[in-house]
Design an enzyme around this catalytic site. Structure first.
Site, PDB file in Angstrom:
ATOM      1  N   ASP A  46     -16.862 -57.308  21.603  1.00 61.90           N
ATOM      2  CA  ASP A  46     -16.768 -56.591  22.959  1.00 61.90           C
ATOM      3  C   ASP A  46     -17.400 -57.083  23.861  1.00 61.90           C
ATOM      4  O   ASP A  46     -18.462 -56.780  24.174  1.00 61.90           O
ATOM      5  CB  ASP A  46     -17.045 -55.000  22.706  1.00 61.90           C
ATOM      6  CG  ASP A  46     -16.963 -54.203  23.969  1.00 61.90           C
ATOM      7  OD1 ASP A  46     -16.061 -54.690  24.791  1.00 61.90           O
ATOM      8  OD2 ASP A  46     -17.237 -52.900  23.886  1.00 61.90           O
ATOM      9  N   HIS A  52     -13.455 -54.368  21.720  1.00 61.98           N
ATOM     10  CA  HIS A  52     -13.518 -53.147  22.344  1.00 61.98           C
ATOM     11  C   HIS A  52     -12.750 -52.064  21.412  1.00 61.98           C
ATOM     12  O   HIS A  52     -12.795 -50.981  21.644  1.00 61.98           O
ATOM     13  CB  HIS A  52     -12.774 -53.049  23.848  1.00 61.98           C
ATOM     14  CG  HIS A  52     -13.208 -51.952  24.599  1.00 61.98           C
ATOM     15  ND1 HIS A  52     -14.728 -51.712  24.835  1.00 61.98           N
ATOM     16  CD2 HIS A  52     -12.637 -51.138  25.450  1.00 61.98           C
ATOM     17  CE1 HIS A  52     -14.696 -51.076  25.842  1.00 61.98           C
ATOM     18  NE2 HIS A  52     -13.551 -50.568  26.070  1.00 61.98           N
ATOM     19  N   SER A  76     -15.037 -46.268  25.398  1.00 65.96           N
ATOM     20  CA  SER A  76     -15.094 -46.961  26.619  1.00 65.96           C
ATOM     21  C   SER A  76     -15.625 -45.942  27.619  1.00 65.96           C
ATOM     22  O   SER A  76     -16.752 -45.520  27.363  1.00 65.96           O
ATOM     23  CB  SER A  76     -13.710 -47.599  26.827  1.00 65.96           C
ATOM     24  OG  SER A  76     -13.909 -48.320  27.851  1.00 65.96           O
TER      25      SER A  76
END
Length: 724
Positions: A646, A678, A563
């Site tokens: 995602d 994600h 991330s």
């Protein structure tokens, strides 16, 4: 308690640590919080475990003796999804059967005895996949409950199994969100429902009194719990059974642009429409407080409601402040310990209603604090738990707390604690129970502080098995996401520092500018500064490790992150720090600055970069890993991971990065999971993820050659597409 045998769950720790392999970590039993019975003698908890031999997950429920720490299995029935103690009765349980013989896709409520679990009876059949049950027993003996399920706008519970498949797959939207986290939005939403199990006469069992009532749908555009992470902590049922409180994002505001949320109060029977106690038209709303509100919890006498709220209406990492609302009051809702420079995330009232126990991140831990319910804003709470991360806590009759938590070295730790005595007694810990975790312990972990860009910065150091400080181990430099997040003394089955370490690394996991739990200023300083102060902190961390930790081999180090951590790895690749690593791993990170507009939560980007994409475009491009001057520096071998579902950071980001690496001739590989978001949560996918990540870094760090037992890319179990 029946004839079942109690088994000791506290054993002597193994004298020699065993390597934490990906298979062991993923297949280790995963246990829930322990919920004590009213007398505090036993607690109930669930366990699930994935088998790579059978390729399936099994689950069961157990009882924990809260005096001896011994446990026994209560039921192996995997269809039991929830178990609750009923009222003040130590022997009676309510459980949720995740299957429904009458309504496919529905659930059943069963009442049974602890001593004869299989001899219970069905009390109710519910028409949808309800979960998150909370109950109270009234003076008349009836059971009032709340739970949540998907709902239509008309208030009817949604049951996916009863819906006819549409002839067209088209989706049409006139407003955002279009998609959120990993799902495209539909016309259904989460809603809290209420119901009553009526106690029969003449020893007749409980039965459902009428239909369940949707408490959320009368408020247009309201939703509770709020996805993707909302759950039972988003609502509460008062101890007298009269009131229900629930959280919903502000119905009048665009959900993709604001974090604003309100706490609603509604009678349990739904006889009146829910009203927001802290909404824009509410007389008690604190001035200027417009951010996310959550965690409503009623006091023991049902006269007060504690909750948490942020100030900023577009900031998910603003500081949460504790508030206590008096039911029916029109006075401004007072804050409690309002100046405390921490951000609490959970609340419990003490049985006498005088004190609030709150959980909060604090210096790389998740700790418990005691705060008087009438404390002034200048009150400074003190923690009474120390290491690890608290997951859940319940009061026992002696007013101590039964705490369930984790740590870097264990995925389940159960103990008692109190504000007066601190941690009192450890009852069970997974590292002393499970063969997969045997030998792990607190000695596997230490911490350091170093001078960062503008303040002292914290980092965890995690050691490999049989660590010898006279030897050298390659550096595994792990960068957390968020960016407003932290590496904490907690267990993770996705990014587990000990799993990296036991390949033969010393893991260093820093908490640079932007991290949470070290004061709000450190968190806030990352705004419009993604590649500035945090990058400098990481450079200084590397330099500190290189100079002060002689057992760390920085010449053969690697860096990895997900991330925001993935963004930072991409940023490092195009800057000087990238040349100090032998390999990089970027998981679901941003790469192209202009692609940020494709995200789901627009308020996040607009707050992070001080404006919209068109009004503050220079801010979005200020730290752009895809800028030509950075791409020209790319040279470190990099594994790129990005998943199709995602929707926070679209898969095109990973593909763009991989295209550039390939075009630049940088050794690189692209790993994609079409069914993951994600995160990577499917156990079989997680195993492949670990094989690829660890195999990649082991190849370039030299671990593959020096440690014959280390994961290798040769272990790859899926086909690799290569047209060269």
């Amino acid at each position: 308690m029946g004839a079942l045998t109690w088994l000791s769950v506290v054993a002597a720790a193994a004298s020699t640590a065993l390597a934490m392999t990906p298979e062991k970590m993923i297949s280790a039993p995963r246990r829930s919080e322990v919920i004590p019975n009213p007398s505090g003698e036993i607690g109930v908890f669930s366990t699930s475990q994935y088998s790579f031999e059978k390729h399936k997950r099994s689950s069961w429920w157990s009882l924990l003796d809260l005096k001896t720490g011994q446990s026994k299995i209560l039921t192996n029935d995997s269809s039991v999804s929830e178990i609750l103690w009923l009222g003040t009765d130590d022997s009676t349980l309510l459980y949720v059967n995740g299957t429904n013989a009458d309504v496919p896709g529905g659930v059943e409520l069963w009442v049974t005895q602890v001593s004869s679990f299989t001899n219970g009876y069905k009390a109710a059949s519910l028409p949808a996949a309800f979960s998150g049950f909370k109950t109270v027993t009234t003076k008349s003996g009836d059971i009032r409950f709340v739970a949540y399920a998907q709902s239509y706008a008309n208030g009817t519970a949604y049951n996916e199994e009863l819906v006819e498949k549409p002839l067209s797959s088209a989706r049409i939207y006139d407003s955002i969100y279009v998609r959120h986290w990993d799902s495209y939005l539909t016309t259904t939403f989460n809603a809290v429902f209420s119901g009553t199990l009526k106690k029969g006469n003449n020893k007749k069992g409980y039965t459902l009194d009428g239909a369940v009532k949707n408490l959320v749908s009368p408020v247009r555009n309201a939703e509770s719990p709020y996805p993707p992470f909302g759950g039972a902590s988003d609502y509460d049922l008062s101890p007298n059974g009269k009131w229900v409180a629930f959280k919903s994002k502000a119905p009048e505001l665009p959900k993709a642009n604001f974090t604003t949320a309100y706490i609603y109060l509604v009678p349990h029977d739904g006889s009146e429409k829910a009203f927001a106690i802290n909404g824009p038209d509410s007389p008690g709303t604190p001035k200027g407080i417009k951010g996310d509100a959550n965690s409503p919890v009623f006091s023991p006498n049902s006269e007060k409601l504690a909750y948490l709220q942020m100030k900023d209406e577009t900031y998910e990492a603003d500081r949460r402040v504790l508030y206590v609302y008096s039911i029916g009051s029109k006075k401004t809702i007072p804050s409690v310990a309002g100046n405390w420079d921490r951000s609490p995330d959970s609340i419990k009232w003490t049985p006498d209603g005088k004190t609030l126990i709150v959980g909060s991140e604090d210096k790389g831990r998740s700790r418990l604090f005691a705060i008087p319910a009438t404390a002034r804003d200048d009150f400074k709470p003190k923690n009474f738990t120390d290491g690890g991360a608290v997951s859940a806590y319940y009061f026992l009759p002696d007013r101590s707390l039964l705490v369930t938590g984790t740590a870097i070295w264990t995925n389940w730790n159960v103990y008692t604690a109190s504000p007066a005595k601190g941690v009192i007694k450890t009852l069970a810990s997974a590292n002393e129970i499970d063969p997969e975790l045997k030998g792990l312990g607190p000695s596997d972990v230490s911490e350091i502080y170093f001078k960062g860009n503008w303040t002292d910065i914290h980092a965890w150091v995690v050691y490999p098995e049989n660590f010898d400080k006279s030897k050298k181990y390659p550096l595994a430099f792990l960068i957390h996401g968020g960016p407003q997040g932290s590496w904490a003394d907690s267990w993770s089955s996705r990014w587990n520092p000990k799993t990296f370490a036991d390949q033969g690394y010393v893991v260093v996991a820093p908490n640079p500018t932007g991290s949470t739990g070290f004061g709000q200023k450190l968190t806030d300083e990352i705004q419009n500064n993604w590649g500035g102060a945090p990058y400098d902190d990481l450079v200084k961390c590397w330099e500190y490790v290189n100079k002060n930790l002689p057992f760390v081999d920085t010449e053969h180090g690697i860096a990895a992150g997900a991330s925001y951590g993935g963004f930072m790895v991409n940023w490092i690749q195009g800057n000087d720090l990238g040349r100090r690593f032998k390999a990089l791993v970027s998981h679901d990170g941003t790469f192209v600055a202009d692609a940020k507009i494709s995200t789901d939560e627009l308020w996040f980007m607009q707050r992070e970069f001080n404006g919209t994409f068109w009004d503050a475009r220079d801010n979005y491009r200020r730290f752009d890993p895809s800028a030509p001057e950075h791409i020209r520096q790319f040279g470190t071998p990099q594994l790129v991971i990005h998943n199709d579902k995602d929707y926070r950071l679209a898969v095109a980001e990973g593909l763009s990065l991989f295209n550039v690496l390939q075009e630049r001739g940088v050794p690189s590989r692209f790993l994609n999971f079409p069914d993951e978001n994600h995160w990577v949560v499917n156990p079989e996918n997680s195993l492949v993820w670990h094989q690829q990540v660890l195999g990649w870094i082991n190849k370039y760090s030299g671990i593959e050659k020096s440690n014959p037992g280390a994961v290798s890319l040769d272990d790859t179990i899926v086909p690799v597409v290569n047209y060269n």
